[in-house]
Design a protein around this motif. Structure first.
Motif, PDB file in Angstrom:
ATOM      1  N   LYS A  39       0.837  -1.200   0.000  1.00 51.55           N
ATOM      2  CA  LYS A  39       0.000   0.000   0.000  1.00 51.55           C
ATOM      3  C   LYS A  39       0.874   1.252   0.000  1.00 51.55           C
ATOM      4  CE  LYS A  39      -3.955   2.119   2.066  1.00 51.55           C
ATOM      5  NZ  LYS A  39      -5.284   1.793   2.401  1.00 51.55           N
ATOM      6  N   ALA A  40       2.001   1.190   0.731  1.00 49.35           N
ATOM      7  CA  ALA A  40       2.893   2.348   0.822  1.00 49.35           C
ATOM      8  C   ALA A  40       3.557   2.665  -0.514  1.00 49.35           C
ATOM      9  CB  ALA A  40       3.962   2.108   1.884  1.00 49.35           C
ATOM     10  N   ILE A  41       3.874   1.648  -1.313  1.00 43.80           N
ATOM     11  CA  ILE A  41       4.541   1.926  -2.583  1.00 43.80           C
ATOM     12  C   ILE A  41       3.562   2.335  -3.683  1.00 43.80           C
ATOM     13  CG2 ILE A  41       6.530   0.489  -2.045  1.00 43.80           C
ATOM     14  CD1 ILE A  41       5.460  -1.630  -3.956  1.00 43.80           C
ATOM     15  N   GLY A  42       2.288   2.061  -3.502  1.00 45.96           N
ATOM     16  CA  GLY A  42       1.265   2.549  -4.433  1.00 45.96           C
ATOM     17  C   GLY A  42       1.166   1.771  -5.732  1.00 45.96           C
ATOM     18  N   ARG A  43       0.636   2.430  -6.756  1.00 43.43           N
ATOM     19  CA  ARG A  43       0.428   1.881  -8.096  1.00 43.43           C
ATOM     20  C   ARG A  43      -0.354   0.566  -8.090  1.00 43.43           C
ATOM     21  NH1 ARG A  43       5.888   2.956 -11.667  1.00 43.43           N
ATOM     22  NH2 ARG A  43       6.170   5.121 -11.060  1.00 43.43           N
ATOM     23  N   SER A  44      -1.348   0.480  -7.231  1.00 39.33           N
ATOM     24  CA  SER A  44      -2.238  -0.689  -7.127  1.00 39.33           C
ATOM     25  C   SER A  44      -1.511  -1.974  -6.771  1.00 39.33           C
ATOM     26  CB  SER A  44      -3.029  -0.894  -8.427  1.00 39.33           C
ATOM     27  OG  SER A  44      -3.797   0.248  -8.711  1.00 39.33           O
ATOM     28  N   CYS A  45      -0.371  -1.867  -6.109  1.00 41.78           N
ATOM     29  CA  CYS A  45       0.367  -3.068  -5.701  1.00 41.78           C
ATOM     30  C   CYS A  45      -0.330  -3.791  -4.560  1.00 41.78           C
ATOM     31  CB  CYS A  45       1.792  -2.708  -5.315  1.00 41.78           C
ATOM     32  SG  CYS A  45       2.793  -2.224  -6.735  1.00 41.78           S
ATOM     33  N   GLU A  46      -1.219  -3.097  -3.835  1.00 41.37           N
ATOM     34  CA  GLU A  46      -1.953  -3.764  -2.756  1.00 41.37           C
ATOM     35  C   GLU A  46      -2.863  -4.856  -3.304  1.00 41.37           C
ATOM     36  OE1 GLU A  46      -4.123   0.093  -3.723  1.00 41.37           O
ATOM     37  OE2 GLU A  46      -2.077  -0.394  -3.187  1.00 41.37           O
ATOM     38  N   ASP A  47      -3.175  -4.799  -4.600  1.00 41.71           N
ATOM     39  CA  ASP A  47      -3.992  -5.843  -5.223  1.00 41.71           C
ATOM     40  C   ASP A  47      -3.268  -7.189  -5.274  1.00 41.71           C
ATOM     41  OD1 ASP A  47      -5.796  -3.807  -5.623  1.00 41.71           O
ATOM     42  OD2 ASP A  47      -5.362  -3.584  -7.770  1.00 41.71           O
ATOM     43  N   VAL A  48      -1.951  -7.171  -5.330  1.00 39.77           N
ATOM     44  CA  VAL A  48      -1.174  -8.419  -5.410  1.00 39.77           C
ATOM     45  C   VAL A  48      -0.514  -8.781  -4.078  1.00 39.77           C
ATOM     46  CG1 VAL A  48      -0.745  -8.216  -7.880  1.00 39.77           C
ATOM     47  CG2 VAL A  48       0.892  -7.264  -6.273  1.00 39.77           C
ATOM     48  N   ALA A  49      -0.783  -8.018  -3.035  1.00 44.69           N
ATOM     49  CA  ALA A  49      -0.167  -8.277  -1.735  1.00 44.69           C
ATOM     50  C   ALA A  49      -0.512  -9.663  -1.202  1.00 44.69           C
ATOM     51  CB  ALA A  49      -0.571  -7.211  -0.721  1.00 44.69           C
ATOM     52  N   GLY A  50      -1.700 -10.155  -1.493  1.00 41.85           N
ATOM     53  CA  GLY A  50      -2.123 -11.468  -1.015  1.00 41.85           C
ATOM     54  C   GLY A  50      -1.354 -12.623  -1.633  1.00 41.85           C
ATOM     55  N   LYS A  51      -0.633 -12.374  -2.715  1.00 49.92           N
ATOM     56  CA  LYS A  51       0.139 -13.426  -3.364  1.00 49.92           C
ATOM     57  C   LYS A  51       1.436 -13.726  -2.622  1.00 49.92           C
ATOM     58  CE  LYS A  51      -1.972 -12.513  -7.753  1.00 49.92           C
ATOM     59  NZ  LYS A  51      -1.868 -12.533  -9.185  1.00 49.92           N
ATOM     60  N   PHE A  52       1.842 -12.834  -1.729  1.00 51.33           N
ATOM     61  CA  PHE A  52       3.037 -13.041  -0.909  1.00 51.33           C
ATOM     62  C   PHE A  52       2.582 -13.437   0.490  1.00 51.33           C
ATOM     63  CE2 PHE A  52       4.212  -9.967  -4.169  1.00 51.33           C
ATOM     64  CZ  PHE A  52       5.372 -10.545  -4.677  1.00 51.33           C
ATOM     65  N   GLU A  53       2.899 -14.656   0.893  1.00 47.81           N
ATOM     66  CA  GLU A  53       2.425 -15.162   2.185  1.00 47.81           C
ATOM     67  C   GLU A  53       3.188 -14.574   3.362  1.00 47.81           C
ATOM     68  OE1 GLU A  53       2.603 -19.386   1.901  1.00 47.81           O
ATOM     69  OE2 GLU A  53       1.231 -19.450   0.195  1.00 47.81           O
ATOM     70  N   THR A  54       4.490 -14.344   3.195  1.00 51.38           N
ATOM     71  CA  THR A  54       5.309 -13.847   4.304  1.00 51.38           C
ATOM     72  C   THR A  54       6.207 -12.705   3.834  1.00 51.38           C
ATOM     73  OG1 THR A  54       7.135 -15.376   3.828  1.00 51.38           O
ATOM     74  CG2 THR A  54       5.418 -16.155   5.349  1.00 51.38           C
ATOM     75  N   TRP A  55       6.771 -12.006   4.789  1.00 52.77           N
ATOM     76  CA  TRP A  55       7.736 -10.940   4.536  1.00 52.77           C
ATOM     77  C   TRP A  55       8.963 -11.514   3.835  1.00 52.77           C
ATOM     78  CZ3 TRP A  55       7.465  -5.867   4.680  1.00 52.77           C
ATOM     79  CH2 TRP A  55       8.626  -5.097   4.777  1.00 52.77           C
TER      80      TRP A  55
END
Length: 104
Positions: A39-55
């Motif tokens: 969300k902090a980096i923007g450009r609708s990247c929060e839409d793909v955040a769920g594809k990464f399970e861990t940090w």
């Protein structure tokens, strides 16, 4: 140099840069997890955040895996990977808007 030694040295140099990119930085500041980072980096990247399970997965996944296994488009992959590298270097994430095309 002997040809076999020379080729092994060059091969080692060629592939040595991959090991350096596996450093997973600790969470810091306002970024505490993957969704917050995206969300902090923007450009609708929060839409793909769920594809990464861990940090750790965010910081160890390469472009090829993001493309084939996760289905992330090229522009987002490049943008995410550039911010992952910036975060490793200590830069706090912030949204960078896309440049608008110039009128002719």
């Amino acid at each position: 140099m002997i040809p076999t030694i020379r080729s092994s040295v060059l091969r080692g140099v060629r592939y040595s840069h991959h090991a350096a990119n596996t450093v997973v930085p600790p969470v810091r500041g306002s970024v505490q997890d993957v969704p917050t980072f995206m969300k902090a980096i923007g450009r609708s990247c929060e839409d793909v955040a769920g594809k990464f399970e861990t940090w750790e997965q965010l910081f160890t996944t390469n472009s090829r895996v993001m493309k084939t296994d996760m289905g992330i488009n090229t522009k987002q992959r490049k943008y995410i990977l550039s911010w992952v590298e910036r975060y490793r270097k200590g830069v706090e994430p912030q949204a960078i808007s896309t440049p608008k095309p110039k009128k002719k």
